[in-house]
Write a protein that holds these residues in place. Structure first.
Motif, PDB file in Angstrom:
ATOM      1  N   LYS A   1      48.924  40.689  40.048  1.00  0.00           N
ATOM      2  CA  LYS A   1      47.926  41.768  39.986  1.00  0.00           C
ATOM      3  C   LYS A   1      47.279  42.017  41.351  1.00  0.00           C
TER       4      LYS A   1
ATOM      5  N   THR B   1      46.149  48.423  30.773  1.00  0.00           N
ATOM      6  CA  THR B   1      44.859  48.433  31.474  1.00  0.00           C
ATOM      7  C   THR B   1      44.979  49.228  32.770  1.00  0.00           C
TER       8      THR B   1
ATOM      9  N   MET C   1      44.395  49.674  36.513  1.00  0.00           N
ATOM     10  CA  MET C   1      44.093  48.887  37.706  1.00  0.00           C
ATOM     11  C   MET C   1      43.822  49.880  38.830  1.00  0.00           C
TER      12      MET C   1
ATOM     13  N   GLU D   1      40.145  46.123  37.336  1.00  0.00           N
ATOM     14  CA  GLU D   1      40.408  46.578  35.970  1.00  0.00           C
ATOM     15  C   GLU D   1      39.304  47.528  35.516  1.00  0.00           C
TER      16      GLU D   1
END
Length: 201
Positions: free
Chosen positions: A59, A106, A108, A126
């Motif tokens: 991430k 989600t 990002m 997020e």
């Protein structure tokens, strides 16, 4: 807050040879300093050096070469969310934009924060819900998006950190990769190649 026309005045008192007036600014004549969602574009984000921006398994934003097979995966496309603004930034040849990518449902979002007292950095944050309206004139996730050429080449200047632009820099840990960073624009009109962002359908 900025007025959209001249403010009316009302005479409230007189004294000797002087007149006293009160400025009346009705709410209906005020244009709020704010941004509202207006358009969303799905695009590949590419550097001048032909590397593409991705969100990796950790991430984190990563910039790398992609195969034609990887380029056929639409879930890696970034969304460029355009906001219209009440102060007519568009008239200066630029738009206000937010960049984000979907990861396991989600959002990002590319955001800015101060790494030190002076140097800001860009990082993925997020956001379950993207704001439909932003009241501030500066925001960690908003960038001034300016078209640089007839092709789909743009610069993205942080609204929160003026003169700092999204850019690409070699990753010290892996020379074959680049990373997404904020770069300070020099005192010239030209935008450095490292700050040129190419958006591809």
């Amino acid at each position: 807050m900025a007025t959209s026309c001249c403010s009316p005045v009302t005479c409230v008192a007189t004294c000797s040879d002087a007149f006293y007036f009160e400025v009346v600014a009705p709410e209906t004549d005020l244009a709020a300093d704010s941004f509202e969602q207006s358009q969303c574009l799905g695009r590949w984000v590419r550097s001048e050096f032909n590397k593409f921006l991705l969100l990796n398994d950790e991430k984190k934003f990563q910039v790398q070469n992609l195969t034609s097979e990887q380029l056929s995966q639409p879930e890696c496309n970034f969304q460029i969310l355009i906001y219209s603004d009440m102060e007519h930034v568009e008239e200066k040849g630029r738009k206000v934009a937010m960049l984000y990518v979907k990861n396991e449902g989600t959002n990002m979002v590319a955001c800015c924060r101060k790494r030190t007292e002076v140097y800001p950095e860009v990082y993925p944050e997020e956001m379950d819900t993207l704001p439909k309206r932003i009241e501030e004139t500066k925001h960690k996730a908003l960038f001034f998006m300016t078209k640089l050429t007839a092709c789909a080449t743009f610069s993205f200047e942080s609204t929160e950190n003026p003169s700092w632009f999204l850019g690409f820099q070699p990753d010290g840990e892996n020379p074959s990769l680049n990373k997404l960073v904020l770069l300070k624009k020099k005192d010239t009109q030209e935008v450095d190649n490292a700050m040129r962002v190419i958006l591809i359908k």
